[in-house]
Scaffold this motif. Structure first.
Motif, PDB file in Angstrom:
ATOM      1  N   ARG A 199       2.850  14.455   2.942  1.00 24.03           N
ATOM      2  CA  ARG A 199       3.175  13.520   1.867  1.00 24.03           C
ATOM      3  C   ARG A 199       4.449  12.773   2.227  1.00 24.03           C
ATOM      4  NH1 ARG A 199      -1.004  14.947   0.465  1.00 24.03           N
ATOM      5  NH2 ARG A 199      -1.774  15.889  -1.460  1.00 24.03           N
ATOM      6  N   ILE A 220       3.753   2.310   2.611  1.00 21.93           N
ATOM      7  CA  ILE A 220       2.425   2.783   2.189  1.00 21.93           C
ATOM      8  C   ILE A 220       1.425   2.624   3.341  1.00 21.93           C
ATOM      9  CG2 ILE A 220       0.474   2.324   0.638  1.00 21.93           C
ATOM     10  CD1 ILE A 220       2.631   1.561  -1.505  1.00 21.93           C
ATOM     11  N   ASN A 221       1.477   1.462   4.017  1.00 16.40           N
ATOM     12  CA  ASN A 221       0.537   1.228   5.116  1.00 16.40           C
ATOM     13  C   ASN A 221       0.794   2.169   6.294  1.00 16.40           C
ATOM     14  OD1 ASN A 221      -0.746  -0.750   3.682  1.00 16.40           O
ATOM     15  ND2 ASN A 221       0.453  -2.424   4.580  1.00 16.40           N
ATOM     16  N   SER A 224      -0.204   5.814   5.300  1.00 13.86           N
ATOM     17  CA  SER A 224      -1.663   5.948   5.247  1.00 13.86           C
ATOM     18  C   SER A 224      -2.259   5.978   6.650  1.00 13.86           C
ATOM     19  CB  SER A 224      -2.287   4.790   4.467  1.00 13.86           C
ATOM     20  OG  SER A 224      -1.703   4.698   3.188  1.00 13.86           O
ATOM     21  N   SER A 225      -1.744   5.095   7.528  1.00  9.82           N
ATOM     22  CA  SER A 225      -2.319   5.035   8.868  1.00  9.82           C
ATOM     23  C   SER A 225      -1.987   6.291   9.673  1.00  9.82           C
ATOM     24  CB  SER A 225      -1.837   3.782   9.604  1.00  9.82           C
ATOM     25  OG  SER A 225      -0.477   3.918   9.919  1.00  9.82           O
ATOM     26  N   GLY A 227      -2.132   9.203   8.268  1.00  4.24           N
ATOM     27  CA  GLY A 227      -2.877  10.279   7.615  1.00  4.24           C
ATOM     28  C   GLY A 227      -2.120  10.990   6.507  1.00  4.24           C
ATOM     29  N   LYS A 229      -0.521  11.151   2.543  1.00  3.90           N
ATOM     30  CA  LYS A 229      -0.588  10.529   1.229  1.00  3.90           C
ATOM     31  C   LYS A 229       0.800  10.027   0.873  1.00  3.90           C
ATOM     32  CE  LYS A 229      -4.632  12.309  -1.047  1.00  3.90           C
ATOM     33  NZ  LYS A 229      -5.224  12.955  -2.216  1.00  3.90           N
ATOM     34  N   VAL A 230       0.871   8.900   0.207  1.00  6.93           N
ATOM     35  CA  VAL A 230       2.158   8.316  -0.120  1.00  6.93           C
ATOM     36  C   VAL A 230       2.403   8.429  -1.629  1.00  6.93           C
ATOM     37  CG1 VAL A 230       3.599   6.252  -0.001  1.00  6.93           C
ATOM     38  CG2 VAL A 230       1.972   6.763   1.844  1.00  6.93           C
ATOM     39  N   GLY A 248      -2.122   0.226  -2.654  1.00  9.51           N
ATOM     40  CA  GLY A 248      -2.852   1.396  -2.163  1.00  9.51           C
ATOM     41  C   GLY A 248      -2.045   2.686  -2.141  1.00  9.51           C
ATOM     42  N   CYS A 249      -0.995   2.749  -2.955  1.00 11.10           N
ATOM     43  CA  CYS A 249      -0.215   3.985  -3.068  1.00 11.10           C
ATOM     44  C   CYS A 249      -1.108   5.084  -3.669  1.00 11.10           C
ATOM     45  CB  CYS A 249       0.994   3.734  -3.967  1.00 11.10           C
ATOM     46  SG  CYS A 249       2.166   5.084  -4.022  1.00 11.10           S
ATOM     47  N   ASP A 250      -0.953   6.328  -3.195  1.00 11.85           N
ATOM     48  CA  ASP A 250      -1.835   7.409  -3.648  1.00 11.85           C
ATOM     49  C   ASP A 250      -1.376   8.047  -4.951  1.00 11.85           C
ATOM     50  OD1 ASP A 250      -3.659   7.612  -1.258  1.00 11.85           O
ATOM     51  OD2 ASP A 250      -1.706   7.864  -0.287  1.00 11.85           O
TER      52      ASP A 250
END
Ligand code: C2E
Ligand code: CA
Ligand code: CA
Ligand code: CA
Length: 276
Positions: A199, A220-221, A224-225, A227, A229-230, A248-250
């Motif tokens: 995380r 965030i990008n 995510s890239s 692997g 979660k943000v 696209g924040c988790d």
């Protein structure tokens, strides 16, 4: 009276107590307060944006001061900077959190995961992974109910190798590893590639300053890239939720959803959130 070195004597009144004296006094009070059980945890929900559900809670230390009421860590920061006291507070955090998680499991409260903040002193013992494993076993709490939060300065500071061994062991055991306050220290994601990180927590200073939107989106990008979660901290307004969702924040955490609350309010919060 003290001599100030320039041929004058200076009288120190109580009101002029030095910072050092105040610090010593605070540490003395904290030591006593620990032995009297005045420290406890509050819990702040972490919300999963895609599922619109409560993913878990971050456990945050509070001092139930007999005269001053409930005090946040800012009121006793010096204790977290003291090696011995931060170890003792770390013990309190694990005992309280695991005891509470055991109770919630028995009561069927769907709390998800609880995240506990870890100080560098706890890593420096070299025994942290073994101690956490022993505590989980003693309380009969599964490792996949626990997250530990570690700041990037802990990774970059003294004994990076001990820290990396410890987090690897914990990660392999099923404990999630969160990188806290990301962006405020001096590590880069490249430095951190060698550590298992599940995380990435974006510090609230970036979330709350709309001029930093590009940074938030980039983190965030990147996360995510890689692997991860943000998680965005310090979310106080609906427009911040909208922006973070769009990027696209988790997961999100902040006063918009709830302030840190006593353990007794957690079950009610979860019920209200799922039926709202
Ligand atoms: P942190 O780990 O970054 O925790 C998040 C802090 O942001 C918490 O402050 C929380 O109450 C606050 N916060 C949450 N949502 C919002 C929001 O929407 N707006 C604003 N302005 N603030 C928000 P808190 O509880 O005062 O804790 C401060 C710091 O003390 C923590 O920062 C952490 O570094 C440390 N800390 C707290 N508990 C522990 C502990 O058990 N062990 C260790 N080692 N450190 C702890
Ligand atoms: Ca934290
Ligand atoms: Ca944080
Ligand atoms: Ca912080």
């Amino acid at each position: 009276a003290k001599y100030d070195g320039r041929n004058r004597s200076v009288v120190f009144r109580p009101a002029m107590r030095t910072e050092v004296e105040q610090r010593v006094e605070l540490l003395r009070e904290v030591r006593l307060a620990i032995s009297q059980g005045e420290f406890d945890l509050f819990y702040q929900p972490v919300v999963d944006l895609a599922g619109n559900s409560v993913a878990g809670f971050e456990a945050l230390m509070r001092w139930n001061h007999p005269e001053q009421g409930v005090l946040p860590p800012a009121a006793f920061m010096a204790a977290f900077e003291d090696n011995d006291l931060s170890l003792q507070l770390g013990e309190v955090a694990f005992e309280r959190a695991l005891g509470q998680m055991r109770a919630w499991l028995d009561q069927g409260v769907e709390f998800g995961r609880v995240a506990i903040n870890i100080s560098s002193a706890q890593f420096r013992t070299g025994r942290l992974a073994a101690e956490i494993a022993a505590k989980l076993a003693r309380w009969n709490v599964p490792a996949d109910r626990l997250t530990i939060e570690v700041t990037e300065n802990v990774y970059m500071g003294w004994g990076a190798e001990v820290v990396s061994d410890t987090v690897k062991q914990l990660h392999d055991a099923g404990v999630l590893i969160a990188l806290d306050d990301f962006g405020t220290g001096y590590a880069s994601l490249a430095n951190l590639r060698q550590f298992p990180i599940d995380r990435l927590k974006i510090d609230k200073s970036f979330v709350q300053n709309s001029q930093d939107d590009a940074i938030v989106r980039a983190v965030i990008n990147l996360g995510s890239s890689m692997g991860m979660k943000v998680v965005a901290e310090g979310v106080e307004r609906p427009d911040q939720v909208a922006t973070l969702t769009q990027y696209g924040c988790d997961q999100v955490q902040g006063y918009h959803f709830a302030r840190p609350m006593p353990a007794a309010e957690v079950a009610g919060f979860i019920d209200a959130f799922s039926t709202r």
